[in-house]
Scaffold this motif. Structure first.
Motif, PDB file in Angstrom:
ATOM      1  N   ASP A   3      44.888  45.025  77.128  1.00 46.53           N
ATOM      2  CA  ASP A   3      44.826  43.882  76.237  1.00 46.53           C
ATOM      3  C   ASP A   3      45.389  44.284  74.878  1.00 46.53           C
ATOM      4  O   ASP A   3      45.337  45.439  74.497  1.00 46.53           O
ATOM      5  N   TRP A   5      45.459  42.804  70.639  1.00 44.28           N
ATOM      6  CA  TRP A   5      44.889  41.804  69.726  1.00 44.28           C
ATOM      7  C   TRP A   5      45.762  40.567  69.649  1.00 44.28           C
ATOM      8  O   TRP A   5      45.286  39.444  69.648  1.00 44.28           O
ATOM      9  N   LEU A   8      45.531  38.543  72.846  1.00 44.06           N
ATOM     10  CA  LEU A   8      44.197  37.949  72.944  1.00 44.06           C
ATOM     11  C   LEU A   8      44.065  36.762  71.990  1.00 44.06           C
ATOM     12  O   LEU A   8      43.587  35.687  72.367  1.00 44.06           O
ATOM     13  N   CYS A  12      43.511  32.922  73.090  1.00 39.44           N
ATOM     14  CA  CYS A  12      42.259  32.291  72.677  1.00 39.44           C
ATOM     15  C   CYS A  12      42.528  31.006  71.902  1.00 39.44           C
ATOM     16  O   CYS A  12      41.826  30.006  72.073  1.00 39.44           O
ATOM     17  N   GLY A 104      33.464  35.499  77.080  1.00 37.99           N
ATOM     18  CA  GLY A 104      34.504  36.419  77.555  1.00 37.99           C
ATOM     19  C   GLY A 104      35.486  36.815  76.454  1.00 37.99           C
ATOM     20  O   GLY A 104      35.980  37.953  76.425  1.00 37.99           O
ATOM     21  N   TRP A 105      35.755  35.878  75.544  1.00 34.56           N
ATOM     22  CA  TRP A 105      36.646  36.211  74.419  1.00 34.56           C
ATOM     23  C   TRP A 105      36.015  37.289  73.552  1.00 34.56           C
ATOM     24  O   TRP A 105      36.679  38.247  73.139  1.00 34.56           O
ATOM     25  N   ARG A 107      33.820  39.430  74.515  1.00 30.16           N
ATOM     26  CA  ARG A 107      33.792  40.687  75.269  1.00 30.16           C
ATOM     27  C   ARG A 107      35.138  41.400  75.170  1.00 30.16           C
ATOM     28  O   ARG A 107      35.203  42.621  75.040  1.00 30.16           O
ATOM     29  N   ARG A 108      36.218  40.624  75.237  1.00 26.95           N
ATOM     30  CA  ARG A 108      37.548  41.247  75.114  1.00 26.95           C
ATOM     31  C   ARG A 108      37.789  41.753  73.687  1.00 26.95           C
ATOM     32  O   ARG A 108      38.390  42.819  73.502  1.00 26.95           O
ATOM     33  N   GLN A 109      37.307  41.026  72.707  1.00 28.02           N
ATOM     34  CA  GLN A 109      37.404  41.525  71.319  1.00 28.02           C
ATOM     35  C   GLN A 109      36.642  42.842  71.188  1.00 28.02           C
ATOM     36  O   GLN A 109      37.109  43.790  70.550  1.00 28.02           O
ATOM     37  N   ALA A 111      35.923  44.989  73.525  1.00 27.29           N
ATOM     38  CA  ALA A 111      36.607  46.061  74.262  1.00 27.29           C
ATOM     39  C   ALA A 111      37.764  46.634  73.439  1.00 27.29           C
ATOM     40  O   ALA A 111      38.027  47.838  73.463  1.00 27.29           O
ATOM     41  N   LEU A 112      38.462  45.767  72.709  1.00 28.99           N
ATOM     42  CA  LEU A 112      39.571  46.254  71.868  1.00 28.99           C
ATOM     43  C   LEU A 112      39.050  47.024  70.658  1.00 28.99           C
ATOM     44  O   LEU A 112      39.589  48.059  70.270  1.00 28.99           O
TER      45      LEU A 112
END
Ligand code: URA
Ligand code: SF4
Length: 190
Positions: A3, A5, A8, A12, A104-105, A107-109, A111-112
């Motif tokens: 991913d 930023w 993402l 988003c 989920g957004w 969670r991805r933030q 993770a980054l």
């Protein structure tokens, strides 16, 4: 593929995965340093955030800025995001379906970012991030560890605007966050 930023954020900003997409003006993605060690998580955008596309820019946001300043932080040294990225109409609490669709957004933030510390702003964030049965009155300021990340919750700035009697406890919680930051940076690898 890893991913990024940029990917993402642009994904988003186009999201229509829940009903809040119909009434929002802006998706409020998040703000701050992409390598911040501290992630702050609120509930969802209000009117001003919806208008500007930036989290915590209304009265609660001004108080949040003051709270950060007390412990030597500011918007450039942390990352700030919300559980839901679009404003719930009339500032109602986000529905479970909306939180489920949106988290989920975050969670991805996360993770980054790979934060060392996550600070939940209020009960709604704490219930999703720390534990389902989180009780803000009893458990604010306590530390929880999840997969090597230190987590705590403090009263939401809006709650502190409504009820100033909660502010002394929040001051203690902020000091505890400051101490945790110091502790973690003392142990950080060179
Ligand atoms: N309250 C929140 O929880 N988030 C914002 O971005 C603004 C107010
Ligand atoms: Fe998508 Fe979240 Fe906005 Fe719903 S609230 S439309 S899931 S970004």
């Amino acid at each position: 593929m890893a991913d990024s930023w940029e990917a993402l954020r642009s994904e988003c900003l186009q999201c229509r995965a829940c009903g809040l997409a119909q009434t929002r003006r802006h998706v409020v993605f998040g703000v701050g340093a992409q390598d911040a060690k501290i992630l702050l998580v609120g509930e969802g955008p209000g009117q001003h955030e919806d208008e500007q596309g930036v989290p915590f820019v209304g009265r609660a946001g001004q108080l949040l800025d003051d709270m950060l300043e007390i412990i030597g932080l500011d918007r450039t040294s942390v990352y700030i995001a919300n559980i839901v990225k679009c404003r719930p109409p009339d500032n109602r609490d986000p529905l479970n379906v909306e939180k489920d669709a949106c988290v989920g957004w975050l969670r991805r933030q996360t993770a980054l970012l790979q934060p060392k510390i996550i600070v939940c702003l209020g009960r709604i964030a704490a219930k999703i991030i720390i534990k389902e049965d989180f009780r803000i009155t009893a458990e604010h300021g306590r530390w929880f560890e999840r997969g090597g990340v230190q987590m705590t919750a403090i009263y939401h700035p809006s709650a502190l605007l409504r009820d100033v009697s909660k502010r002394p406890e929040t001051f203690e919680d902020l000091k505890s966050i400051q101490a945790k930051i110091r502790e973690l940076s003392a142990h950080a690898a060179p």
